[in-house]
Every structure is written in structure tokens, then in C-alpha cells.
Enzyme design. Structure first.
Site, short mmCIF file in Angstrom:
data_model
loop_
_atom_site.label_atom_id
_atom_site.label_comp_id
_atom_site.label_asym_id
_atom_site.label_seq_id
_atom_site.Cartn_x
_atom_site.Cartn_y
_atom_site.Cartn_z
N SER A 22 44.37 35.43 29.19
CA SER A 22 44.86 34.16 29.05
C SER A 22 44.82 33.66 27.83
O SER A 22 43.83 34.03 27.23
CB SER A 22 45.44 32.97 30.17
OG SER A 22 43.55 32.50 30.44
C1 LIG Z 1 40.33 33.81 29.69
S1 LIG Z 1 40.48 35.75 28.73
C2 LIG Z 1 40.32 34.83 27.25
C3 LIG Z 1 40.80 34.12 26.38
C4 LIG Z 1 40.92 34.74 25.02
N1 LIG Z 1 39.41 34.01 24.20
C5 LIG Z 1 41.41 33.85 24.04
O1 LIG Z 1 41.25 33.14 22.94
O2 LIG Z 1 43.36 34.43 24.25
C6 LIG Z 1 39.70 36.35 29.50
C7 LIG Z 1 39.29 37.94 29.06
O3 LIG Z 1 38.41 38.43 29.71
C8 LIG Z 1 37.96 39.82 29.16
N2 LIG Z 1 37.19 40.17 30.16
C9 LIG Z 1 37.40 40.58 31.43
N3 LIG Z 1 35.90 41.45 31.71
C10 LIG Z 1 35.87 41.79 31.07
C11 LIG Z 1 34.30 42.15 29.84
N4 LIG Z 1 33.68 42.64 31.32
N5 LIG Z 1 34.04 42.14 28.93
C12 LIG Z 1 34.83 41.79 27.92
N6 LIG Z 1 36.19 41.35 28.36
C13 LIG Z 1 36.04 41.51 29.50
C14 LIG Z 1 39.84 39.93 30.04
O4 LIG Z 1 40.72 40.89 29.45
C15 LIG Z 1 40.74 38.40 29.48
O5 LIG Z 1 41.18 39.23 28.01
#
Ligand SMILES: C[S@@+](CC[C@H](N)C(=O)[O-])C[C@H]1O[C@@H](n2cnc3c(N)ncnc32)[C@H](O)[C@@H]1O
Length: 378
Positions: free
Chosen positions: A88
Site C-alpha cells: 500500500s
Molecule cells: C505498507 S507497504 C510500504 C509502503 C511504501 N513505503 C510506499 O511508500 O508505498 C509495505 C511493503 O513492505 C514490503 N515488505 C514486506 N515484507 C518485506 C520484507 N521482509 N522485506 C522487504 N520488504 C517487505 C511489502 O512488499 C510492501 O510493499
């Protein structure tokens, strides 16, 4: 306000930035400029959002599109096959709160965990310059899309596809790490990625913590007053932030043991969620309003199906309904935490802090490292 031809995206950006400034969330000139400059719409061409009527899809060209992009809303941009949100663009208010906790120094090098749409990475680039920004996401489709959008908007951070909870070959160590996915604990691998005296801003359970490293591999700091829960890092054990398993209506009706408690506090208060999310990270909390208007706080342990339902009645104290298949008594676990909280005068998250020691131990404390403390489960 609805968007008409005379409302340019510039005006909409100014409106959202002004709102965040008025709320006291955005304070420093550097971040105010970044929020006023980066075009969020470039990073979220289509998304869904939760409304009172359910989930609504919005895409570029829709009447409400720009107005929604520049509202203080979290925009869901990816879901897995079961419908669970996996990426998101986070709520601007929460983004601003975390960004403001980073060093107010133009030359800060920063590692972002969770690139997602790339919007937060763009804000970091606008504030510190692209060469100072590295961002990692576990999903290759997301880093590929974010790379394109960032470049189209004029930003060129280093983007890495991989598990951000693990160390990676990089241009670190960094002055700061900011995680935009939730975690049950601070990964040990981050310690080597941050310079001594560096900053870690992360979401643990429902808390937003700002920690500083020292030369002895210890990381310590406070929680911010605001609470928030990001989607949990993929691959991390436990905690499905804010999620719940099964039928909520069934949990509202479920019958089990009943007890009544008279504590000098509201057992349904948000701090129950804050403390439980940290100390019992394999449980989930959610708060609902019952048909009779009473606030109901439910804690669930998805792995066993154990649950506890807490309902405040002003005159009679709190009624607790609970059942613990597998021997888990969620109310029994939460009671000492809430009792200690009540005895301490019902503090907000900002009176709590965290020490992460070199051996990985996590200690939550109240009013300083020498104060009352609790060990987080490994
Ligand atoms: C809330 S979203 C980040 C929002 C982002 N910073 C933006 O501005 O759009 C959370 C993100 O964390 C990533 N994510 C989840 N687990 C992760 C991991 N172990 N390492 C790196 N990224 C991860 C997901 O794929 C997702 O895109």
C-alpha cells in the site's frame, strides 16, 4: 472538496501538506517541502480503500481519483489471492510522523525497508537526495514498478529486491533505517547496517519506535505518542497486525467463561493493543462497537482459536468473556499488563521505550531503562 479543473495537483498537495502541518504532524521545513513537492499520484495509478460501505476500487481518470490520492488515506495497491493486502501507500499522517523522526540533516544516508509504491522513497530522495537513499522490497514486481515511477518523477535511489529483515550487500552502513512494514522485533542484521549513533524508525506491533545505536551493539529509544500498525513483514514469524481470523460476528456472539473486573482503567483502551501487540505478538486485537453501543475489545490467538472479549460497563466494571482452546487464557495474559498500566497512571506510548541488546534480547520499559520492564518473547 471535489476536484475540478481549477484544482491542480499542486493545490491538492498544498491542501494535504497544510492539513498535516495544522495537525502538528509535519513540522520541519525539509519534510514540508518534500510533501509539497512529490506528486503522490505518480505512484498510485490504481488502488482500493476501505470505506464505511466496504472496499472501493479507484483508478486514474475516476472522478474521485485525485481527491482521494491527496486525502490522508492509506491506499491499498496489492492484495494476495486470499484478498489480504500485501502492499500500500501508507497513510500520509503516519508516513510524516515517522519521517519527522529521522535526522534533520541534509546529508543523512537512509535505508528504507518496504519500497511498495515508491512514494515514501521519493519523499526520502526529495529530502536527502537520491544518492543517499536505498530502498528494499521483498517483491520483485513492486521494485520494478517503483523503479519506473521513481525515474519518471526524477528520482534515482538504489532499489534492491530482497528480504529487508536480513543484511544485504549494500552501500551501507547508513545513518538511518526506516521500516514501512511491521515487525515483531528489531532484526539483528540491522545493527550492522546502521552507524553507531544512527537512527532506526520502525513499527513494532502497534508502536512506532525511534531507536539509536551505540558502539556496543545496543539499540535504545522511545516510542512516539502515535500508534499505527503497518502490514507485517513477509517472512517474519507471527503477528498479523490488525488482521483477524474467522467470523467477527461469531466472535461477538461466542460464549465461554465470564468474569467481571473492576480495574482503575478502561480495559478496551488502545494501550491494551499497544502492550499486547508487543508482549504477545502472536495475538491480534480489534475493537468494535456492539449493538448496544458498548465498545468491545477482542483479543484472538489465531493459531489455537483462543479469544477474550472485553466490554466496559461504566457502573459494573468490565465484563470479560473468554475461551482458551489449547490452554491459552488471553484475558489472564492481558490483565497484569493492564494492571501495571493503570498503576502507572495510564501512560501513553511515549512513556515506554525499548532496549535491544547485542544478544538480541528486547526489553520494553516504562519511564527509562531502569524503570519497570518486560522482556519481549523471542
Ligand atoms: C505498507 S507497504 C510500504 C509502503 C511504501 N513505503 C510506499 O511508500 O508505498 C509495505 C511493503 O513492505 C514490503 N515488505 C514486506 N515484507 C518485506 C520484507 N521482509 N522485506 C522487504 N520488504 C517487505 C511489502 O512488499 C510492501 O510493499
Amino acid at each position: 472538496m471535489t476536484v475540478t479543473a481549477e484544482h491542480s495537483t499542486h493545490d491538492l498537495r498544498r491542501r494535504l501538506t497544510g492539513h498535516l502541518v495544522a495537525e502538528g504532524v509535519l513540522r520541519s521545513p525539509g519534510w514540508i517541502r518534500a510533501f509539497s513537492t512529490v506528486p503522490r499520484e505518480r505512484f498510485v495509478p490504481a488502488f482500493t480503500l476501505r470505506t464505511a460501505d466496504g472496499v472501493r476500487g479507484v483508478r486514474e481518470g475516476d472522478t474521485a481519483y485525485l481527491d482521494t490520492v491527496y486525502s490522508d488515506a492509506s491506499l491499498i495497491t496489492q492484495r494476495d489471492t486470499s484478498g489480504t493486502a500485501t502492499s500500500s501507500s501508507s497513510q500520509p499522517r503516519v508516513m510524516a510522523t515517522m519521517l519527522e523522526a529521522l535526522p534533520d540533516d541534509d546529508s543523512t544516508s537512509v535505508l528504507e525497508i518496504g519500497t511498495g509504491t515508491g512514494y515514501n522513497a521519493a519523499l526520502l530522495c526529495e529530502r536527502y537526495g537520491s544518492p543517499n537513499v536505498t530502498s528494499v522490497d521483498i517483491d520483485p514486481d513492486l521494485t520494478a514498478a517503483a523503479r519506473q515511477r521513481l525515474h519518471a518523477a526524477g528520482y534515482a535511489p538504489t532499489l534492491i529486491t530482497g528480504d529487508g529483515t536480513a543484511a544485504h550487500a549494500s552501500d551501507g552502513p547508513y545513518n538511518a533505517v526506516i521500516a514501512t512494514c511491521g515487525l515483531p522485533r528489531i532484526p539483528q542484521d540491522w545493527l550492522a547496517q546502521v552507524v553507531p549513533g544512527g537512527t532506526i524508525v520502525a513499527n513494532l506491533g502497534y508502536g512506532l519506535t525511534v531507536l539509536h545505536t551505540d558502539e556496543h551493539d545496543t539499540v535504545q529509544g522511545h516510542f512516539l505518542p502515535e500508534m499505527a500498525a503497518f502490514m507485517t513483514a513477509r517472512g517474519s514469524s507471527s503477528h498479523t497486525n490488525g488482521g483477524h481470523q474467522g467470523d467477527m460476528a461469531a466472535l461477538m456472539r461466542a460464549t465461554g467463561s465470564i468474569t467481571t473486573v473492576h480495574l482503575q482503567c478502561d480495559v478496551t483502551a488502545p494501550m491494551s493493543r499497544f502492550l499486547g501487540g508487543m508482549l504477545h505478538p502472536d495475538t491480534v486485537d480489534f475493537t468494535l462497537t456492539g449493538e448496544d453501543g458498548h465498545v468491545v475489545h477482542i483479543v484472538q490467538h489465531p493459531a489455537s482459536g483462543a479469544w477474550a472479549r472485553m466490554t466496559m460497563h461504566d457502573t459494573e466494571g468490565a465484563r470479560i468473556d473468554y475461551d482458551g482452546p489449547g490452554g491459552r487464557n488471553l484475558w489472564g495474559e492481558r490483565l497484569p499488563l493492564m494492571t501495571a498500566w493503570a498503576e502507572a497512571g495510564r501512560p501513553g506510548p511515549e512513556r515506554y521505550g525499548l532496549t535491544v541488546s547485542g544478544d538480541g534480547g528486547h526489553t520494553l520499559w516504562l519511564d527509562g531503562p531502569g524503570g519497570r520492564s518486560w522482556e519481549l518473547p523471542a
